[in-house]
Enzyme design. Structure first.
Site, PDB file in Angstrom:
ATOM      1  CE  LYS A   1      -3.950   1.677   2.731  1.00 41.84           C
ATOM      2  NZ  LYS A   1      -4.754   1.335   3.917  1.00 41.84           N
TER       3      LYS A   1
ATOM      4  CB  SER B   1      -7.851   3.175   2.642  1.00 41.33           C
ATOM      5  OG  SER B   1      -7.096   2.741   3.728  1.00 41.33           O
TER       6      SER B   1
ATOM      7  CB  SER C   1      -8.133   0.453   5.819  1.00 42.97           C
ATOM      8  OG  SER C   1      -8.947   1.609   5.910  1.00 42.97           O
TER       9      SER C   1
END
Lengths: 93, 489
Positions: free
Chosen positions: B96, B165, B189
């Protein structure tokens, strides 16, 4: 020496912020909203107004502060044991 | 490389490399070529959610081709010399785009940091390098780890959200674009996007994995965790990234020695938060979830309903995250760069600014309530090997993108309606109290979108959580299902 309200707010710092936050709570109680003037006082205690000079952004911030006051009410209404410590207590392991 | 190899588990990829059937360079090149073909959209990243992907998944903000091939070549040299650092050796992964990677841009999902190139690695990146894994790509995410706002599409159906996310990470794992992934979680997330795409994602115990070098959204809530195609992947990856780091003083000196054999399930105890199963919108979904619970019972697991305390978790998240984020991002307000945030984050950044204004006493009150909740949750979960609830009650929702940002950037952890508000949510409680949680797919809804269960354990009991996940996946094949290509519109 002259000093404007914004400069005074920075100097007064925390005291102004606390008073302004209290005013924001009063605004919400009385009108359901936080006034633009109250939010400007809160802002000035933080530093430069930046994007919040713009009316649309200021309106967003008024809503955000109002929402947080609602959240604050939930927190303050929660019955806590007086011995309950916060999860940020400093300790050395 | 044959298509099926892209979807191998970590163990499968490792065996492929160990057998000499493929080199790390060949494997990495294959994944890179696949990413070029299936992932790169006709617009630059990071970006706002859009509709002009031209069929590409847009899971990768940056593809680090050169660095990946160098690392793969090094992995091959070491393998040839008889040195295999770990089971991850030679396997390409995506991380990420919140974690710093030296020499590879790290944007935090924001155009403010479009050209930000760190000169250091995050702790997790160093550990993965030490494990021999090959950094391949920085994965797309909601700007500043915001919820449902990534550009990444859901490979099961392109008109559906991959949530957030850690959207890019999970979507790429399920679409066979990376060997494994690394995500982060503050309030959901890793597990929420894993649920949306049918990935296996693990949120470790708070303090298990160092956050050094990772953008902080909320210091007292952020965790970094693995994403893979099965529960075993998550355990194997966590073993490499866990551990004490003096640069993150929330980490503890507590080893995680993963065991791939889940052992006998007979007599294990699973607490079921039944109330959340009732939140599903459809009978089909409820049936899918019940069938998943039946699998555990058939294995001999003792399944028992539990009640969770109703606490103001939305208020706690809002307070803690807005105060901590608002403080952390002060410089963005002061230098005006906050003005460049994507339009859908206008309300969110106003929330951060409001958080800076909130009296400290209220932040401390939130942390006191959280302390009480931690004790309550610890006491409940300790009675079981783990507790379980749907990760999300329904399949992935439609991506609603029109001119501008139509999904209000409200606090994504707020339950959307009154019924939801009355029901405690295992995920939010677990995140607040630092419990580990594993999201695994358990079926599909009527539209063919994945459904997922979250298995939550006591602090530091990731092995027990993974045992249940691995045992479930030994009896089912939901985790082996792949989104059909061409992807459905």
């Amino acid at each position: 020496m002259t000093i404007n309200r914004r400069q005074f707010a920075k100097v007064a710092g925390t005291a102004t912020l606390a008073a302004a936050w209290q005013q924001a709570c009063t605004d919400v109680d009385e009108t359901g909203e936080v006034s633009a003037e109250t939010v400007r006082t809160l802002l000035d205690a933080q530093g430069p107004r930046g994007i919040y000079e713009r009316p649309d952004e200021l309106d967003r911030l008024r809503v955000a502060v109002r929402n947080l006051i609602g959240v604050q009410a939930q927190l303050r209404d929660f019955p806590l044991d007086p011995d309950e410590q916060p999860l940020v207590v400093f300790w050395r392991g | 490389m044959q298509e099926s190899n892209f979807f191998l588990t970590v163990r499968g990829l490792s065996e492929l490399l160990s057998s000499g059937a493929i080199s790390s360079v060949e494997l990495t090149e294959a994944y890179l070529d696949r990413a070029d073909e299936l992932d790169v959209p006709p617009f630059e990243l990071p970006n706002e959610p859009r509709t002009d992907h031209n069929g590409k998944l847009a899971t990768m903000v940056t593809i680090a081709r050169e660095q990946a091939l160098e690392a793969a070549a090094r992995a091959d040299r070491e393998l040839a010399a008889g040195r295999r650092r770990s089971i991850l050796h030679g396997i390409p992964y995506g991380v990420k785009d919140l974690l710093d990677t030296a020499g590879v841009r790290t944007t935090w999902g924001s155009r403010i940091f479009m050209d930000r190139v760190p000169d250091r690695n995050a702790a997790v990146i160093d550990r993965l390098e030490d494990s021999g894994a090959v950094l391949m790509a920085k994965m797309s995410l909601g700007e500043f780890a915001g919820g449902n706002t990534s550009t990444a599409l859901n490979p099961w159906k392109l008109d559906r959200t991959s949530f957030g996310s850690s959207s890019g990470t999970v979507a790429a794992a399920v679409a066979g674009l990376i060997g494994f992934g690394i995500g982060t979680e503050t309030g959901g997330s890793i597990v929420f996007p894993a649920s949306a795409v049918g990935a296996s994602g693990l949120r470790p115990t708070f303090g298990r994995v160092s956050r050094f070098g990772c953008m902080a959204l909320s210091w007292s809530l952020d965790k970094i965790g693995p994403v893979g195609r099965c529960a075993e992947d998550c355990g194997l990856i966590l073993e490499q990234i866990a551990g004490r780091d003096e640069r993150d003083n929330c980490t503890v000196d507590r080893a995680f020695d993963f065991r791939s054999d889940p052992g006998d399930m007979r007599g294990r105890r699973l607490g079921v938060h039944r109330a959340e199963f009732e939140l599903s919108q459809s009978e089909t979904n409820r049936q899918v979830f019940q069938e998943a619970l039946d699998v555990f019972e058939r294995m001999g697991v003792i399944v028992e309903d539990i009640t969770l305390p109703r606490r103001p978790t939305g208020a706690l998240f809002t307070t803690i995250v807005t105060v901590e984020s608002g403080t952390n991002f002060t410089a963005l307000f002061d230098d005006g760069s906050v003005d460049q945030m994507f339009s859908f984050n206008e309300d969110r950044r106003a929330g951060w600014m409001a958080g800076r204004m909130m009296p400290a006493a209220d932040y401390l009150t939130a942390q006191r309530i959280r302390n009480q909740l931690t004790r309550e949750a610890d006491e409940i979960v300790a009675r079981y090997d783990a507790v379980i609830a749907p990760t999300w009650p329904n399949g992935a929702a439609l991506r609603e993108v029109s001119g501008g940002w139509p999904i209000p950037a409200r606090n994504e952890w707020e339950p959307p309606d009154e019924f939801d508000r009355q029901t405690p949510r295992l995920n939010y409680i677990a995140n607040l109290v630092g419990h580990p949680g594993l999201a695994i797919p358990c079926g599909f809804d009527e539209d063919g979108l994945p459904l997922s269960l979250q298995i939550v354990g006591s602090a530091w009991e990731e092995q027990r959580v993974l045992d249940l996940g691995m045992a479930y996946q030994a009896e089912t094949d939901w985790h082996e299902r792949r989104p059909p290509y061409p992807w459905r519109g």
